[in-house]
Design an enzyme around this catalytic site. Sequence first.
Site, PDB file in Angstrom:
ATOM      1  CG  HIS A 134      -1.896   0.981   1.419  1.00 24.98           C
ATOM      2  ND1 HIS A 134      -1.630   2.273   1.793  1.00 24.98           N
ATOM      3  CD2 HIS A 134      -3.237   0.909   1.277  1.00 24.98           C
ATOM      4  CE1 HIS A 134      -2.763   2.958   1.863  1.00 24.98           C
ATOM      5  NE2 HIS A 134      -3.760   2.164   1.553  1.00 24.98           N
ATOM      6  CG  ASP A 211       0.422  -2.308   6.028  1.00 21.06           C
ATOM      7  OD1 ASP A 211      -0.551  -2.504   6.775  1.00 21.06           O
ATOM      8  OD2 ASP A 211       0.359  -1.625   4.993  1.00 21.06           O
ATOM      9  CD  GLN A 214      -7.084  -4.470   4.329  1.00 23.56           C
ATOM     10  OE1 GLN A 214      -8.068  -5.131   4.642  1.00 23.56           O
ATOM     11  NE2 GLN A 214      -7.173  -3.197   3.999  1.00 23.56           N
ATOM     12  CE  LYS A 237      -7.499   0.085   6.274  1.00 23.26           C
ATOM     13  NZ  LYS A 237      -8.025   0.558   5.012  1.00 23.26           N
ATOM     14  CB  CYS A 375      -3.735   3.231  -1.475  1.00 17.48           C
ATOM     15  SG  CYS A 375      -4.819   4.595  -1.141  1.00 17.48           S
TER      16      CYS A 375
HETATM   17  C1  LIG Z   1      -2.597  -2.760   3.609  1.00 17.10           C
HETATM   18  C2  LIG Z   1      -2.870  -1.363   4.077  1.00 17.10           C
HETATM   19  N1  LIG Z   1      -1.888  -0.643   4.611  1.00 17.10           N
HETATM   20  C3  LIG Z   1      -2.075   0.596   5.060  1.00 17.10           C
HETATM   21  C4  LIG Z   1      -3.296   1.196   4.973  1.00 17.10           C
HETATM   22  C5  LIG Z   1      -3.473   2.577   5.486  1.00 17.10           C
HETATM   23  O1  LIG Z   1      -4.301   2.548   6.605  1.00 17.10           O
HETATM   24  P1  LIG Z   1      -4.806   3.908   7.265  1.00 17.10           P
HETATM   25  O2  LIG Z   1      -5.383   4.727   6.145  1.00 17.10           O
HETATM   26  O3  LIG Z   1      -5.826   3.461   8.252  1.00 17.10           O
HETATM   27  O4  LIG Z   1      -3.630   4.544   7.890  1.00 17.10           O
HETATM   28  C6  LIG Z   1      -4.360   0.499   4.401  1.00 17.10           C
HETATM   29  C7  LIG Z   1      -5.679   1.131   4.196  1.00 17.10           C
HETATM   30  O5  LIG Z   1      -6.355   0.871   3.238  1.00 17.10           O
HETATM   31  C8  LIG Z   1      -4.149  -0.822   3.952  1.00 17.10           C
HETATM   32  O6  LIG Z   1      -5.127  -1.549   3.411  1.00 17.10           O
END
Ligand SMILES: Cc1ncc(COP(=O)(O)O)c(C=O)c1O
Length: 417
Positions: A134, A211, A214, A237, A375
Amino acid sequence: MNNPQPLIQPYRPFDAEKARRDFPILSRSVHGKPLIYFDTASSAQRPLAVIEAVSNFYREHNANVHRGVHSLSQEATDLYEGGRNKLAKFINAPSEREVIFTRGTTESINLVAQSFLRPTIQPGDEILVTQMEHHANIVPWQLLCEQTGASLKVVPINQRGELQIDVLEAMLSERVKLLGVVHISNALGTVNPVAEICRMAKRFEIPVLVDGAQAMPHSPVDVQALGCDFYCLSGHKMYGPTGIGALWAHEATLDAMPPWQGGGEMISRVTFEKTTWNELPAKFEAGTPHIAGGVGLGAAIDYLSAFDMKEVTSHENGVLEYATDRLGEIEDLRIIGTARNKAGVISFTLGDIHPHDLGTIIDHHGIALRTGHHCAMPLMQFYNVPATARVSFGLYNTKSEVDALVVALHKTQEMFG
Ligand SMILES: Cc1ncc(COP(=O)(O)O)c(C=O)c1O
């Protein structure tokens, strides 16, 4: 104190139809059709227990935390810190001091980039990330590379959307100062073998940042068993509020890191000559935090704890398998991301229909799915598509909702001739 009680009593085995009733929004309709929510990877819906915990906090306990001797401030502190304790237990962190509240995964990664890596990284050093990250796990490292002269290297994936583990292994060296890897890809659903990756990285003493945005709502997460150095997550999430998330890291690592942001709360003593820092976790939590967010996240964890998370995983995987088969029957539908180990995400294209048109038409069937680059623009470039449509599943989704999606997709195809 009049603590809000979890509204949900533990219930096992997991029953999706019963769980659905915990989510008030699922009983509304969109364009006159019952809402089918297939966008949990973007943001999950909230169960009543979370909504009530946040609302009860504001109605009964609202005050600033940590600084007051009055009852409300102490109640607010207990509730907020209670959220941290619950999260620490949920991810099997050795201590709640290791759980830093942030705004979410994005902020957690930026914190690690700027506080952990920036003070020591040198020109010529490398940061490794994977092709399926992401943007939140790409851009903070790019910024850091621009600031320091380090370089960003990318671990490739195969056409299925799986990491090329042998290539990853070959890219590990003393030059690598951090490896960032997504636990479950939001765009492909790939579940990465994080524990194995951490074991490989340890041979070169490379810190691993995972990360976990998910993974948290989908499967049990044990940061000790994974063997990672940093685990990043987002409350929204995992059925909790937006604007709250966390970074987990070992106490010794966090102790050695300088504060990231300065201000109230993170200090021990301030003079104009010198300031000293508060203890963990406050050292990394400058300013008034998202108190109701911490309370709501605690309620989300209570909610998830009512289930056996392995049963939640297995339910979502059942819906995923069923949806993969049903969507596979549709002519011209191309699924992007066919990893052997996948979680509840299906990205796809449908013939020449632009994903945005598709999303708009499907919305008129009451079905919320996401379209765009998710993203993950470099991933779209890898698959040579500008965008995809994506359905993602939460614990409340069912196979009959998948059937409704299939009907809506057939109708869309008919419309486009
Ligand atoms: C795999 C992953 N990493 C990071 C993020 C970013 O999360 P946040 O916008 O809650 O900081 C997301 C959000 O869609 C995500 O799916």
